[in-house]
Motif scaffolding. Structure first.
Motif, short mmCIF file in Angstrom:
data_model
loop_
_atom_site.label_atom_id
_atom_site.label_comp_id
_atom_site.label_asym_id
_atom_site.label_seq_id
_atom_site.Cartn_x
_atom_site.Cartn_y
_atom_site.Cartn_z
N ALA A 130 0.90 -1.34 0.13
CA ALA A 130 -0.10 -0.09 0.07
C ALA A 130 0.98 1.26 -0.02
O ALA A 130 0.61 2.19 -0.70
CB ALA A 130 -1.10 0.06 1.02
N LYS A 131 1.89 1.37 0.64
CA LYS A 131 2.85 2.36 0.69
C LYS A 131 3.32 2.65 -0.50
O LYS A 131 3.66 3.64 -0.99
CB LYS A 131 3.88 2.26 1.91
CG LYS A 131 4.88 3.28 2.14
CD LYS A 131 5.97 3.00 3.37
CE LYS A 131 6.65 3.86 3.46
NZ LYS A 131 7.60 3.96 4.60
N GLU A 132 3.96 1.57 -1.08
CA GLU A 132 4.36 1.69 -2.68
C GLU A 132 3.67 2.17 -3.59
O GLU A 132 3.88 2.75 -4.62
CB GLU A 132 5.19 0.34 -3.01
CG GLU A 132 6.09 -0.27 -2.33
CD GLU A 132 6.64 -1.26 -2.93
OE1 GLU A 132 6.19 -1.77 -3.94
OE2 GLU A 132 7.45 -2.15 -2.29
N LEU A 133 1.97 1.92 -3.39
CA LEU A 133 1.28 2.53 -4.11
C LEU A 133 0.46 4.11 -3.71
O LEU A 133 -0.18 4.57 -4.30
CB LEU A 133 0.06 1.69 -4.16
CG LEU A 133 0.17 0.19 -4.83
CD1 LEU A 133 -1.20 -0.55 -4.51
CD2 LEU A 133 0.45 0.46 -6.35
N GLY A 134 1.37 4.42 -2.80
CA GLY A 134 1.10 5.91 -2.25
C GLY A 134 0.31 6.03 -1.17
O GLY A 134 0.16 7.39 -0.81
#
Length: 57
Positions: free
Chosen positions: A13-17
């Protein structure tokens, strides 16, 4: 295993923003395991909800 999956999903989720993650657990006194899982993943309790019910008269 649950924590590993949760951490993986949070990283994805963090990698997706995503910058925040929120979870809601119902009846923590009856089901304490989810609360322990979220605490172990460094989630912090930020509030409590109270559910009120009135029986029909």
């Amino acid at each position: 295993m649950s924590k590993a999956l949760l951490v993986h999903l949070l990283n994805e989720a963090k990698e997706l923003g995503a910058s925040k993650a929120t979870v809601y657990t119902a009846m923590p006194e009856k089901y304490p395991a989810p609360n322990r899982l979220y605490e172990s993943a460094e989630f912090q309790l930020v509030g409590k909800r109270f559910v009120w019910k009135k029986a029909a008269e």
